[in-house]
Design a protein around this motif. Structure first.
Motif, PDB file in Angstrom:
ATOM      1  N   MET A 154      -7.937   2.176  -8.109  1.00  0.00           N
ATOM      2  CA  MET A 154      -6.875   1.721  -7.239  1.00  0.00           C
ATOM      3  C   MET A 154      -6.512   2.872  -6.302  1.00  0.00           C
ATOM      4  O   MET A 154      -6.210   3.963  -6.739  1.00  0.00           O
TER       5      MET A 154
ATOM      6  N   ASN B 245      -2.896   3.370  -1.176  1.00  0.00           N
ATOM      7  CA  ASN B 245      -2.340   2.322  -0.321  1.00  0.00           C
ATOM      8  C   ASN B 245      -2.028   1.071  -1.148  1.00  0.00           C
ATOM      9  O   ASN B 245      -0.975   0.457  -0.990  1.00  0.00           O
ATOM     10  N   THR B 246      -2.918   0.692  -2.061  1.00  0.00           N
ATOM     11  CA  THR B 246      -2.700  -0.476  -2.910  1.00  0.00           C
ATOM     12  C   THR B 246      -1.532  -0.223  -3.862  1.00  0.00           C
ATOM     13  O   THR B 246      -0.723  -1.118  -4.123  1.00  0.00           O
TER      14      THR B 246
ATOM     15  N   LYS C 219       1.703  -0.722  -2.040  1.00  0.00           N
ATOM     16  CA  LYS C 219       1.940  -2.153  -1.789  1.00  0.00           C
ATOM     17  C   LYS C 219       2.499  -2.829  -3.051  1.00  0.00           C
ATOM     18  O   LYS C 219       3.459  -3.592  -2.993  1.00  0.00           O
TER      19      LYS C 219
END
Length: 160
Positions: free
Chosen positions: A1, A4-5, A8
């Motif tokens: 992961m 950025n994820t 979010k």
């Protein structure tokens, strides 16, 4: 992961958490009755004295009469207290008028005590001999509730 994820997912979780908190804050909450709410106090008297149906009907009449009397006395007393405190708004308040108002306010307090005493005397009058022993047992609790002996009355805040 990747980073950025992760941001979010964290952002979405924070939005969901905020939505849940806002919902919980805005949702109407049921009011919790005080420990000795009127209904529960009347029920306690009914249950302790074990009133029959006829006595319960008479008790309801007595309770309504007492409530109406107390509401009338409180309404009149509030007006006198309001007038009494309005003396603070005037310069050179008439001391004799203040004293007279205070006597009238005290008379209303006396009327409330007398009306409550009469109410319980009337209640005692509808009791049978067996119920009178139980009535004597609850009179201490009644006076304790009436005098707020179980409440921990705190003094007003220092900056009041």
């Amino acid at each position: 992961m990747n980073k950025n994820t992760m941001f979010k997912v964290g952002f979405i979780l924070m939005i969901l958490l905020n939505a849940v908190l806002i919902f919980l804050l805005l949702k109407p909450h049921p009011l919790h009755p005080p420990q000795h709410a009127k209904g529960s106090f009347k029920d306690k008297i009914r249950n302790t004295l074990m009133l029959d149906d006829q006595q319960q009907d008479r008790f309801e009449e007595l309770a309504k009469e007492h409530h109406d009397t107390m509401m009338k006395i409180n309404k009149e007393q509030k007006e006198l207290v309001r007038t009494y405190f309005n003396f603070l708004k005037t310069e050179g308040a008439q001391v004799w008028n203040q004293g007279e108002l205070m006597k009238q306010i005290q008379q209303f307090e006396s009327k409330k005590v007398e009306a409550t005493f009469q109410h319980f005397q009337d209640l005692k009058g509808i009791c049978t001999k067996d119920q009178l022993t139980r009535f004597d047992e609850i009179i201490d609790e009644i006076t304790s509730v009436l005098l707020n002996n179980k409440q921990n009355n705190q003094p007003p805040p220092r900056d009041f």
